[in-house]
Motif scaffolding. Sequence first.
Motif, PDB file in Angstrom:
ATOM      1  N   ALA A 251     -21.595  32.144  27.512  1.00 45.47           N
ATOM      2  CA  ALA A 251     -22.565  33.366  27.369  1.00 45.47           C
ATOM      3  C   ALA A 251     -23.901  32.444  26.942  1.00 45.47           C
ATOM      4  O   ALA A 251     -24.740  33.539  27.002  1.00 45.47           O
ATOM      5  CB  ALA A 251     -21.552  33.863  26.055  1.00 45.47           C
ATOM      6  N   ASN A 252     -23.664  31.531  26.226  1.00 49.87           N
ATOM      7  CA  ASN A 252     -24.450  30.768  26.075  1.00 49.87           C
ATOM      8  C   ASN A 252     -24.423  30.075  25.573  1.00 49.87           C
ATOM      9  O   ASN A 252     -23.928  28.562  25.218  1.00 49.87           O
ATOM     10  CB  ASN A 252     -24.589  31.401  23.689  1.00 49.87           C
ATOM     11  CG  ASN A 252     -26.295  30.449  23.527  1.00 49.87           C
ATOM     12  OD1 ASN A 252     -26.872  29.509  23.885  1.00 49.87           O
ATOM     13  ND2 ASN A 252     -26.571  30.956  22.124  1.00 49.87           N
ATOM     14  N   THR A 253     -25.299  28.159  26.413  1.00 47.76           N
ATOM     15  CA  THR A 253     -24.803  27.290  26.872  1.00 47.76           C
ATOM     16  C   THR A 253     -25.779  26.694  25.382  1.00 47.76           C
ATOM     17  O   THR A 253     -24.811  24.834  25.753  1.00 47.76           O
ATOM     18  CB  THR A 253     -25.857  26.677  27.885  1.00 47.76           C
ATOM     19  OG1 THR A 253     -27.218  27.175  27.502  1.00 47.76           O
ATOM     20  CG2 THR A 253     -24.885  27.197  29.310  1.00 47.76           C
ATOM     21  N   SER A 254     -26.271  26.901  24.638  1.00 49.72           N
ATOM     22  CA  SER A 254     -26.915  26.586  23.074  1.00 49.72           C
ATOM     23  C   SER A 254     -25.475  26.661  21.979  1.00 49.72           C
ATOM     24  O   SER A 254     -25.916  25.950  21.040  1.00 49.72           O
ATOM     25  CB  SER A 254     -28.527  27.292  22.948  1.00 49.72           C
ATOM     26  OG  SER A 254     -29.146  27.203  23.925  1.00 49.72           O
ATOM     27  N   ASP A 255     -24.556  27.114  22.597  1.00 47.92           N
ATOM     28  CA  ASP A 255     -23.261  26.925  21.386  1.00 47.92           C
ATOM     29  C   ASP A 255     -22.462  26.525  21.898  1.00 47.92           C
ATOM     30  O   ASP A 255     -21.473  26.785  23.074  1.00 47.92           O
ATOM     31  CB  ASP A 255     -22.969  28.770  21.919  1.00 47.92           C
ATOM     32  CG  ASP A 255     -22.172  28.670  20.659  1.00 47.92           C
ATOM     33  OD1 ASP A 255     -21.166  28.675  19.747  1.00 47.92           O
ATOM     34  OD2 ASP A 255     -21.807  29.733  20.493  1.00 47.92           O
ATOM     35  N   SER A 256     -22.109  25.426  21.052  1.00 52.09           N
ATOM     36  CA  SER A 256     -21.117  24.394  21.501  1.00 52.09           C
ATOM     37  C   SER A 256     -19.629  24.856  21.210  1.00 52.09           C
ATOM     38  O   SER A 256     -19.048  24.070  22.216  1.00 52.09           O
ATOM     39  CB  SER A 256     -21.502  23.369  20.521  1.00 52.09           C
ATOM     40  OG  SER A 256     -20.731  23.543  19.250  1.00 52.09           O
TER      41      SER A 256
HETATM   42  C1  NAG Z   1     -26.580  30.876  21.083  1.00 54.24           C
HETATM   43  O1  NAG Z   1     -26.213  29.485  20.299  1.00 54.24           O
HETATM   44  C2  NAG Z   1     -27.494  28.926  19.631  1.00 54.24           C
HETATM   45  C3  NAG Z   1     -26.647  27.601  18.674  1.00 54.24           C
HETATM   46  O2  NAG Z   1     -26.013  28.127  18.339  1.00 54.24           O
HETATM   47  C4  NAG Z   1     -27.865  30.070  18.487  1.00 54.24           C
HETATM   48  O3  NAG Z   1     -29.222  29.814  17.887  1.00 54.24           O
HETATM   49  C5  NAG Z   1     -28.471  31.110  19.468  1.00 54.24           C
HETATM   50  O4  NAG Z   1     -29.321  32.035  17.935  1.00 54.24           O
HETATM   51  C6  NAG Z   1     -27.779  31.919  20.424  1.00 54.24           C
HETATM   52  N1  NAG Z   1     -28.158  32.504  21.125  1.00 54.24           N
HETATM   53  C7  NAG Z   1     -27.844  33.588  21.094  1.00 54.24           C
HETATM   54  C8  NAG Z   1     -28.949  34.486  22.250  1.00 54.24           C
HETATM   55  O5  NAG Z   1     -27.042  33.999  20.966  1.00 54.24           O
END
Ligand code: NAG
Length: 277
Positions: A251-256
């Motif tokens: 869902a979110n590649t920045s979310d570990s």
């Molecule tokens: C995705 O994950 C990052 C890191 O946890 C967070 O900062 C960001 O808000 C998230 N993006 C969404 C769209 O939820």
Amino acid sequence: MMFRVHSLIALVALSLSTLASIDFQDELHYVGQELPGEPVGYITKIGGVTTYVSLPKNLDEPPEKALLFLTDIYGIPLVNNKLLADQFAGKGFATFIPDYFDGDPVPVNQTGFNITEWRLRHTEETTTAPLLKVIHGLKQTGVRTFAATGYCWGGRFVLRLSQNNTIVVGVTAHPSQLIVPDDFIKLNVVGKAPLQIHSAEFDGMFSPKVAPIADSVMNATDAFSDLTPYAPGYVRVHHLGVGHGFAVRPANTSDSGQIAALQAAFETSAAFLAQHF
Ligand SMILES: *[C@@H]1O[C@H](CO)[C@@H](O)[C@H](O)[C@H]1NC(C)=O
Ligand SMILES: *[C@@H]1O[C@H](CO)[C@@H](O)[C@H](O)[C@H]1NC(C)=O
Ligand SMILES: *[C@@H]1O[C@H](CO)[C@@H](O)[C@H](O)[C@H]1NC(C)=O
Ligand SMILES: *[C@@H]1O[C@H](CO)[C@@H](O)[C@H](O)[C@H]1NC(C)=O
Ligand SMILES: *[C@@H]1O[C@H](CO)[C@@H](O)[C@H](O)[C@H]1NC(C)=O
């Protein structure tokens, strides 16, 4: 009495899975994000069907074992599918993604796409025909043993190939369109392939309400104690904090946490395949 309880649970399960399939529109909401990376495999025709091929390094013989990577509705064009197939090749599996949508997968992130219309074009039958052509084509090149890993749409076909022992082991993550308990009863009775399922906390298709019914069938517990526990092996790994599609489209590649769940599903899948294949 046993039969009354059994059919009551079956009814509840059937109405749940009917409900879940009405939510197929959700597939588009669970598109998730693209993974970074460049695929290293290649596209060719096998049995006349377009197929993405990713082979282990140092493979100097035509493979005798093939891992069928059965995709979600986004098919070969979704880079995530190719990257994941490459990861399986990295674990030593000759991996093949058949284009069972015949050049017509759901386009990624296309606004206004009519999935209802798409589903009329793509049925179990239209999907199965090219899949079997690829299996036949691979047999002609010397493949003797098949395994399969299937995501979403592909999960149903992992079950089908297990139900008639075309494959020796199957793995699926967040499968869609399964009839629970019926599909698992059939597998339990005739199957020989060990099965591993990855389920997700937020999945309306193979939902946390439906998954335990599959467990009861495969473990022959509760209303299904008239069956036998599935001797070939059954494992379900439940992943918290993630939704439908998580094992291929985070869902979110920045979310570990999302990336960790995807990697955990991959590692567990690869280990299960290696154990049985
Ligand atoms: C995705 O994950 C990052 C890191 O946890 C967070 O900062 C960001 O808000 C998230 N993006 C969404 C769209 O939820
Ligand atoms: C879909 O679009 C969003 C927004 O642009 C993007 O973050 C995401 O990576 C895309 N998903 C895929 C699977 O390409
Ligand atoms: C999508 O296709 C179906 C089947 O052809 C049709 O009934 C429906 O009106 C279409 N929906 C939209 C939003 O165009
Ligand atoms: C195995 O199952 C597939 C999918 O249901 C079916 O199309 C195929 O004919 C079956 N093969 C055998 C050997 O029964
Ligand atoms: C099903 O049986 C297996 C093997 O005995 C066991 O490991 C697993 O925990 C059981 N699963 C459930 C959900 O009962």
